[in-house]
Scaffold this motif. Structure first.
Motif, PDB file in Angstrom:
ATOM      1  N   ALA A  63       0.829  -1.212   0.000  1.00 46.72           N
ATOM      2  CA  ALA A  63       0.000   0.000   0.000  1.00 46.72           C
ATOM      3  C   ALA A  63       0.861   1.258   0.000  1.00 46.72           C
ATOM      4  N   GLU A  64       1.980   1.234   0.715  1.00 45.03           N
ATOM      5  CA  GLU A  64       2.898   2.383   0.702  1.00 45.03           C
ATOM      6  C   GLU A  64       3.384   2.662  -0.716  1.00 45.03           C
ATOM      7  N   LEU A  65       3.750   1.603  -1.430  1.00 53.88           N
ATOM      8  CA  LEU A  65       4.237   1.776  -2.794  1.00 53.88           C
ATOM      9  C   LEU A  65       3.118   2.179  -3.747  1.00 53.88           C
ATOM     10  N   ALA A  66       1.950   1.559  -3.600  1.00 54.77           N
ATOM     11  CA  ALA A  66       0.825   1.885  -4.472  1.00 54.77           C
ATOM     12  C   ALA A  66       0.372   3.326  -4.285  1.00 54.77           C
ATOM     13  N   ASN A  73      -3.076  -1.788 -10.011  1.00 54.15           N
ATOM     14  CA  ASN A  73      -3.703  -2.994  -9.479  1.00 54.15           C
ATOM     15  C   ASN A  73      -2.735  -3.574  -8.464  1.00 54.15           C
ATOM     16  N   VAL A  74      -3.259  -4.038  -7.331  1.00 54.22           N
ATOM     17  CA  VAL A  74      -2.474  -4.780  -6.350  1.00 54.22           C
ATOM     18  C   VAL A  74      -3.115  -6.153  -6.302  1.00 54.22           C
ATOM     19  N   ILE A  75      -2.344  -7.168  -6.690  1.00 51.30           N
ATOM     20  CA  ILE A  75      -2.903  -8.493  -6.922  1.00 51.30           C
ATOM     21  C   ILE A  75      -2.046  -9.563  -6.249  1.00 51.30           C
ATOM     22  N   THR A  76      -2.701 -10.567  -5.688  1.00 46.79           N
ATOM     23  CA  THR A  76      -2.020 -11.771  -5.259  1.00 46.79           C
ATOM     24  C   THR A  76      -2.869 -12.956  -5.684  1.00 46.79           C
TER      25      THR A  76
END
Length: 114
Positions: A63-66, A73-76
């Protein structure tokens, strides 16, 4: 640490990586795709469902980087059926721009006859 795990080797410095940022317990690296960032916990956790504390901490770092990007998109993934190819928790941060046409599994795709 799992000896055969490429991400375990990266977090211990036994394999090379282009480090974007590092915290005490999480590392962020540039993989092959330009702009794309992987966020990886130092603790070997096979996937997001194994240890909620490690998953939450890894997401906090992602989240810090996003937050530094205008859109992403942040995906796993959890399991091979969900396209997980490395059995070590990792989050993908994928920068996005309007009209980039990056296909995602849950968005309608335009198909043309070839």
């Amino acid at each position: 640490m799992a000896a055969a795990c490429v991400f375990c080797r990266i977090v211990t410095g036994q394999a090379p990586a282009d480090v974007v940022r590092e915290w005490d317990d999480v590392i962020a690296i540039h993989p092959v795709t330009p702009g794309h960032i992987l966020v990886i916990p130092h603790t070997h956790v096979p996937d997001v469902g194994q240890d909620p504390g490690v998953s939450a901490r890894t997401m906090a770092c992602a989240a810090e980087l996003a937050a530094e990007l205008p859109a992403a998109n942040v995906i796993t993934s959890k399991g091979t059926a969900a396209t997980q190819t490395v059995a070590h928790l990792h989050l993908h941060i994928v920068p996005r721009t309007a009209g980039d046409d990056l296909p995602l599994p849950w968005t309608p795709q335009q198909h043309t006859a070839g």
